[in-house]
Design an enzyme around this catalytic site. Structure first.
Site, mmCIF file in Angstrom:
data_model
loop_
_atom_site.group_PDB
_atom_site.id
_atom_site.type_symbol
_atom_site.label_atom_id
_atom_site.label_comp_id
_atom_site.label_asym_id
_atom_site.label_seq_id
_atom_site.Cartn_x
_atom_site.Cartn_y
_atom_site.Cartn_z
ATOM 1 N N LYS A 1 8.660 -2.694 -14.391
ATOM 2 C CA LYS A 1 9.771 -3.287 -13.647
ATOM 3 C C LYS A 1 11.099 -2.430 -14.274
ATOM 4 O O LYS A 1 11.228 -2.701 -15.476
ATOM 5 C CB LYS A 1 10.116 -4.691 -13.621
ATOM 6 C CG LYS A 1 11.055 -4.975 -12.699
ATOM 7 C CD LYS A 1 11.000 -6.691 -12.217
ATOM 8 C CE LYS A 1 11.802 -7.098 -11.159
ATOM 9 N NZ LYS A 1 11.833 -8.539 -10.825
ATOM 10 N N GLU B 1 5.963 -22.474 -2.601
ATOM 11 C CA GLU B 1 6.618 -23.662 -2.359
ATOM 12 C C GLU B 1 6.024 -24.730 -1.804
ATOM 13 O O GLU B 1 6.371 -26.008 -2.260
ATOM 14 C CB GLU B 1 7.636 -23.194 -1.371
ATOM 15 C CG GLU B 1 8.662 -22.207 -1.869
ATOM 16 C CD GLU B 1 8.244 -20.778 -1.925
ATOM 17 O OE1 GLU B 1 8.983 -19.865 -2.254
ATOM 18 O OE2 GLU B 1 7.126 -20.463 -1.376
ATOM 19 N N ARG C 1 8.567 -22.898 4.288
ATOM 20 C CA ARG C 1 7.132 -22.805 4.089
ATOM 21 C C ARG C 1 6.388 -23.968 3.373
ATOM 22 O O ARG C 1 5.267 -24.113 3.224
ATOM 23 C CB ARG C 1 6.689 -21.719 3.041
ATOM 24 C CG ARG C 1 7.288 -20.217 3.745
ATOM 25 C CD ARG C 1 6.970 -19.154 2.886
ATOM 26 N NE ARG C 1 7.844 -19.027 1.831
ATOM 27 C CZ ARG C 1 7.718 -17.969 0.852
ATOM 28 N NH1 ARG C 1 6.962 -17.075 0.996
ATOM 29 N NH2 ARG C 1 8.584 -17.758 -0.359
#
Length: 633
Positions: free
Chosen positions: A291, A379, A407
């Site tokens: 990253k 979640e 969600r």
């Protein structure tokens, strides 16, 4: 291009669309990657956005568009944080300077913006399911030459929807290619020469041709059923696991696995993709990436460079603004207050789905690592996990961004509210969030939470009120308790205060008046205060009453009775959709009690609000000072 851009891009300037990229010889692709990476650095340094993720997939982006016939072939980007290079290569390089700006390019891939954006991105973990659906649609339409690729990051792979997609892909005839961009955790560890040998064997065209031809012959002769084929695949996968000294979860599901391989070797990626793209059946290519690749501060900076704001593209120095005397961010007030409460209440634990820094749960994590949990991008699990702890006596403060909490709706109803468990659901980023746009605006929580029984729903007007509500939520066993607050700063630099209990369902009259009653919930009340002040100054004789409702559920019927008796004009204001929220609740109460006051509901429209700075978006929705003031006159 950005003002800081002093670089030249001879190859990139020729690539108007991926078709131009595919005309280049293979050996020029590393230079394309270098230019593309530098272009992203130059652009995002001046026009902030999601940075490190896009740098990490430059080589993959170039390889995908080089090998696949986009846009006919579908590339589904999970989340979309990593899609800046994709946007630049697909005809949006000149417009990229407007990325995330009001009226400019959208923050994430969107089919509304480009035919190269195969599917809407924004929330994690949907790419595999969407790609599988597209693959089966292509098969139904006899588009046998169409390829479908899902690009998913390792963080998104922790989401339950990703595993649901994998499970379905493993048991449905399809040719989907899943690319796992692994920039942090290693799902498979490399074991040197044997791993490399297996990778070469798996991607060897002769091996795979013989493997597929033999299977087809056995099937046509009736010597092997489809069930038998799956048994042979399982045996083959087990044998590879034995040789490799590890079990591979993907091959355990009968999804052919390739890798891990270097995600920054663009030529190697092209060669691998060319080999595996026409293989039948679901397959997964596991690549290792860094990253922030190619920009040293981002490679070393972790979460700081996910979305760093403006920075110097040469030195990597992040440009900071003077924050002296400014009010704190609501998230920081939450983080410090949670730690303060947890120090005096041993039942309190913290839960967050992959956003400890974004929601400031990291403050408690650093001080009390054994009492705060990051459960990853999950979640629904975060809510049910909290319910399990609450069931046996703990008091979880579960912090989820408002739009992501959508969600976990069933989990909240089924696992928390039916049993009336003591879970404090803290909804960060409620209301308009700005440049991240419609996938991230916390527009719907007031409306979708209000019908749920046993649920207390509150929103603080300022930082003091946030502290009071958090204190109130943990003071007694209250059952499910929602506290929603916005992204960004509050209004009180002196935010620390002695905390006190707020009676459940009690609002407050902030200002008396004779002509109009304004009812607000949450920090939009600060905007309403200024609108009232200006309206009264401009029109002597006008007096407006202002009520901070604090609670959407239960409503303060005492205040509503007062409003019904005194005012013929009522204005409700909320930083959420007008349909179903505070305005609707007030209308229902007035109707149920036979009150015929004229009610004007201000809030977000019945539409997905675009991206841009919050100031522009509040003006667009008519809930800035000027928009509110018009309704007071």
């Amino acid at each position: 291009m950005a003002e800081t851009n002093v670089h030249e891009y001879p190859l990139l300037e020729r690539i108007k669309l991926p078709a131009y990229l595919r005309q280049l010889p293979l050996e020029q692709l590393p230079e394309v990657c270098r230019e593309l990476r530098q272009d992203i650095i130059d652009e995002v340094s001046d026009n902030p956005g999601h940075f490190a993720s896009s740098l990490g997939v430059v080589e993959l982006t170039v390889a995908l568009h080089y090998v696949f016939n986009t846009p006919y072939d579908r590339i589904v980007w999970d989340v979309g944080h990593q899609a800046y290079g994709h946007k630049i290569l697909t005809g949006r390089r000149e417009a990229f300077r407007t990325n995330r700006q009001f009226g400019g390019l959208k923050p994430f891939p969107s089919p509304e913006e480009s035919e190269y954006d195969a599917f809407t991105s924004g929330h994690a973990s949907n790419s595999i399911s969407a790609a599988l659906g597209m693959a089966l649609a292509a098969k139904a339409k006899n588009e046998t030459d169409r390829h479908v690729v899902a690009v998913i990051g390792d963080g998104a792979m922790s989401g339950g929807l990703a595993f649901e997609g994998l499970n379905n892909a493993a048991n449905t005839p399809n040719d989907v290619l899943i690319i796992l961009n692994d920039n942090n955790m290693s799902i498979d560890r490399s074991v040197g020469g044997m791993k490399n040998l297996l990778h070469q064997l798996q991607t060897n065209p002769t091996y795979n041709h013989i493997r597929e031809k033999t299977a087809r012959k056995l099937l046509s002769w009736g010597w092997m059923s489809e069930e038998g084929k799956q048994s042979i695949l399982r045996f083959n996968n087990s044998l590879k696991s034995f040789i490799n000294h590890q079990q591979n979860v993907f091959e355990g599901m009968n999804i052919r696995y390739f890798g891990p391989t270097d995600g920054h070797d663009v030529i190697g990626l092209v060669k691998t993709l060319r080999i595996i793209k026409d293989m039948t059946g679901p397959k997964l290519l596991h690549i290792h990436t860094v990253k922030g690749k190619g920009f040293e501060p981002a490679e070393k900076g972790g979460a700081l460079w996910h979305a760093p704001g403006k920075f110097d593209p040469l030195t990597g120095e992040i440009k900071k603004t003077d924050e002296t005397g400014l009010p704190p961010k609501f998230q920081d007030v939450f983080g410090h207050t949670l730690l303060e409460l947890a120090q005096s209440n041993e039942r309190i634990v913290g839960v967050t789905p992959a956003m400890p820094t974004g929601c400031s749960m990291n403050i408690m994590m650093e001080a009390m690592p054994a009492r705060a949990y990051d459960v990853g991008i999950a979640e629904g699990h975060a809510v049910t996990f909290s319910a399990g702890m609450a069931r046996d006596g703990l008091l979880p403060f579960c912090n989820i961004y408002s739009s992501f909490a959508q969600r976990a709706y069933d989990n909240l109803i089924h696992d928390v509210c039916i049993s009336r468990l003591n879970v404090v659901l803290c909804l960060d980023r409620a209301g308009l969030v700005g440049e991240d746009g419609p996938t991230h605006h916390g527009a719907f929580d007031l409306a979708y939470l209000r019908p749920i029984p046993h649920l207390i729903i509150s929103s603080p007007m300022d930082e003091h009120e946030l502290r009071h509500l958090m204190y109130t939520a943990q003071l007694k066993d209250r059952g499910p308790f929602v506290i929603r607050y916005p992204r960004g700063r509050g209004s009180k630099p002196d935010w620390r205060c002695a905390m006190q209990e707020i009676p459940i369902g009690h609002g407050r009259r902030l200002k008396d008046g004779a002509d109009i009653a304004v009812l607000t919930i949450g920090p939009i009340g600060i905007t309403a205060q200024e609108a009232i002040r200006q309206a009264e100054a401009e029109h002597p004789g006008l007096t407006v009453a202002h009520y901070d409702m604090r609670f959407l559920k239960p409503l303060d019927e005492r205040l509503l009775t007062e409003v019904a008796a005194r005012y013929k004009r009522v204005i409700t204001i909320e930083d959420g959709v007008r349909t179903g929220g505070l305005g609707t609740a007030v209308l229902e109460w007035l109707s149920d009690h036979g009150v015929t006051a004229k009610v004007t509901r201000l809030g977000l429209p019945d539409a997905f609000v675009e991206h841009g700075c919050c100031k522009d978006l509040y003006r667009l929705c008519g809930i800035d000072v000027e928009g509110i003031k018009k309704h007071l006159l």
